[in-house]
Design an enzyme around this catalytic site. Structure first.
Site, PDB file in Angstrom:
ATOM      1  N   LYS A 173       0.982  -0.974   0.125  1.00 44.15           N
ATOM      2  CA  LYS A 173      -0.278   0.047   0.112  1.00 44.15           C
ATOM      3  C   LYS A 173       0.986   1.171   0.084  1.00 44.15           C
ATOM      4  O   LYS A 173       1.631   1.395   0.971  1.00 44.15           O
ATOM      5  CB  LYS A 173      -0.720  -0.147   1.092  1.00 44.15           C
ATOM      6  CG  LYS A 173      -1.738   1.218   1.223  1.00 44.15           C
ATOM      7  CD  LYS A 173      -2.895   1.058   2.513  1.00 44.15           C
ATOM      8  CE  LYS A 173      -3.636   2.095   2.605  1.00 44.15           C
ATOM      9  NZ  LYS A 173      -4.504   2.139   3.705  1.00 44.15           N
ATOM     10  N   LYS A 227      -2.139  -1.711  -3.970  1.00 44.67           N
ATOM     11  CA  LYS A 227      -3.128  -0.433  -3.792  1.00 44.67           C
ATOM     12  C   LYS A 227      -2.228   0.967  -3.898  1.00 44.67           C
ATOM     13  O   LYS A 227      -1.255   0.951  -3.130  1.00 44.67           O
ATOM     14  CB  LYS A 227      -3.793  -0.508  -2.538  1.00 44.67           C
ATOM     15  CG  LYS A 227      -4.719   0.498  -2.241  1.00 44.67           C
ATOM     16  CD  LYS A 227      -5.264   0.569  -0.937  1.00 44.67           C
ATOM     17  CE  LYS A 227      -5.983   1.689  -0.402  1.00 44.67           C
ATOM     18  NZ  LYS A 227      -6.354   1.830   0.744  1.00 44.67           N
TER      19      LYS A 227
HETATM   20  C1  PBG Z   1      -7.613   3.135   5.806  1.00 40.96           C
HETATM   21  C2  PBG Z   1      -7.892   3.024   4.253  1.00 40.96           C
HETATM   22  C3  PBG Z   1      -7.360   3.829   3.281  1.00 40.96           C
HETATM   23  C4  PBG Z   1      -8.149   3.331   2.035  1.00 40.96           C
HETATM   24  C5  PBG Z   1      -8.451   2.209   2.354  1.00 40.96           C
HETATM   25  N1  PBG Z   1      -8.267   1.792   3.724  1.00 40.96           N
HETATM   26  C6  PBG Z   1      -7.071   5.271   3.324  1.00 40.96           C
HETATM   27  C7  PBG Z   1      -5.669   5.824   3.571  1.00 40.96           C
HETATM   28  O1  PBG Z   1      -4.964   4.957   3.537  1.00 40.96           O
HETATM   29  O2  PBG Z   1      -5.591   6.874   3.560  1.00 40.96           O
HETATM   30  C8  PBG Z   1      -8.032   4.270   0.701  1.00 40.96           C
HETATM   31  C9  PBG Z   1      -9.120   3.733  -0.325  1.00 40.96           C
HETATM   32  C10 PBG Z   1      -9.458   4.546  -1.378  1.00 40.96           C
HETATM   33  O3  PBG Z   1      -8.904   5.415  -1.623  1.00 40.96           O
HETATM   34  O4  PBG Z   1     -10.336   4.214  -2.144  1.00 40.96           O
HETATM   35  N2  PBG Z   1      -6.421   2.902   6.020  1.00 40.96           N
END
Ligand code: PBG
Length: 305
Positions: A173, A227
């Protein structure tokens, strides 16, 4: 692509009869639990078999306490959805950022500094995962990118009799600007600092990503994830080639917002571009695609049959 390989994310809020539009994500809403059940029924009729839940708590605090409260918003949603649709696969996102007053994904060491207290954070993630498992979640998905989160959650699930509950790790991520609209939707933008202390540098190379994914698998992840998706198709490919695990790709909020904004202006052919995007993520190697367009994609797939 089949509708069963899509995962539809939902934002759940307290209250009744609510379906509140999310401004930066046209066509997406925050649902109260009753409306969510109605909505998920529609999605399931289209062939969607999995949903991913995010909660917006009544009150945010320093330790994100609603995340692991037995009657927290996501636990309530899981119970209601499972009661209405027992076969639907429910995935619960495990993180603290939607629940903390400062918006960080973990417990912070001191006020106004994005330094994370890791042991305390892992303890709360483990508690959160167990609460969601008890409510009936089939899969928990730790998204905080904290070192050791998968191991901590696996251990807690096993000790509490939830060996069958799977873990989908947000393994790769990136600290991406593509999450902007999500932070609107979940009201979770960090109040100070940023997430670069725990999420991956978007400019990093394959070595780092392979290390992260390998660590998640070693710790017990059943599904791994990359992601965002579109700017990271090469990463999806690389992870798919190196690991033999089900691979999910998250087509995130900013990717969705760009598409919807251009479509609203009449500048692009939304349906055609949607198909191209889904095909690209699939071709890169994703087995599972998490997308806010899951229903739209399912409709396109069904129309072809
Ligand atoms: C929580 C989380 C996030 C997303 C999924 N889980 C936000 C972040 O890390 O700021 C983002 C999903 C999206 O942008 O569609 N940690």
């Amino acid at each position: 692509m089949k509708a069963q390989d899509l995962v539809m994310p939902y934002f759940v809020v307290h209250g009744k009869g609510l379906k509140k539009p999310i401004l930066s994500m046209p066509g997406s809403y925050r649902f109260s639990v009753d409306q969510l059940v109605f909505e998920v029924r529609q999605a399931s009729k289209l062939g969607i078999k999995s949903i991913l839940l995010f909660g917006i708590p009544k009150k945010k605090d320093l330790l994100g306490s609603e995340a692991y409260a037995e009657d927290g918003i996501v636990s309530r949603a899981i119970r209601a959805v499972k009661k209405a649709l027992p076969k639907l696969q429910v995935i619960a996102d495990v993180c603290l950022c939607e629940y903390t007053s400062h918006g960080h994904c973990g417990v912070i060491k001191s006020p106004n500094k994005a330094e994370i207290n890791l042991p305390k954070t892992l303890e709360l993630y483990a508690a959160e995962a167990v609460v969601y498992a008890r409510a009936g979640a089939d899969i928990v998905a730790p998204s905080g990118m904290m070192k050791g989160q998968v191991a901590a959650i696996r251990e807690a699930l096993n000790i509490n009799g939830f060996k069958k509950v799977k873990i989908m790790g947000y393994s790769a991520k990136y600290a991406s600007a593509f999450y902007g609209p999500f932070r609107d939707a979940a009201d979770s933008a960090p109040a100070f600092g940023d997430r670069t202390g725990y999420q991956m540098n978007p400019a990093s190379g394959y070595k780092e990503v392979l290390k992260e994914v390998a660590a998640d698998i070693k710790e017990g992840a059943d599904i791994v994830m990359v992601k965002p998706a579109l700017a990271y198709l090469d990463v999806i490919r690389e992870v798919k080639r190196k690991f033999n695990k089900p691979l999910a790709a998250y087509n995130v909020s900013g990717e969705y917002a760009m598409l919807k904004a251009a479509a609203a202006k009449g500048w692009i052919d939304e349906a055609k571009i949607t198909v191209e995007i889904i095909n690209a993520i699939r071709r890169a190697g994703a087995d599972i695609i998490i997308t806010y367009q899951a229903k739209e994609v399912a409709k396109i797939i069904n129309a072809r049959k």
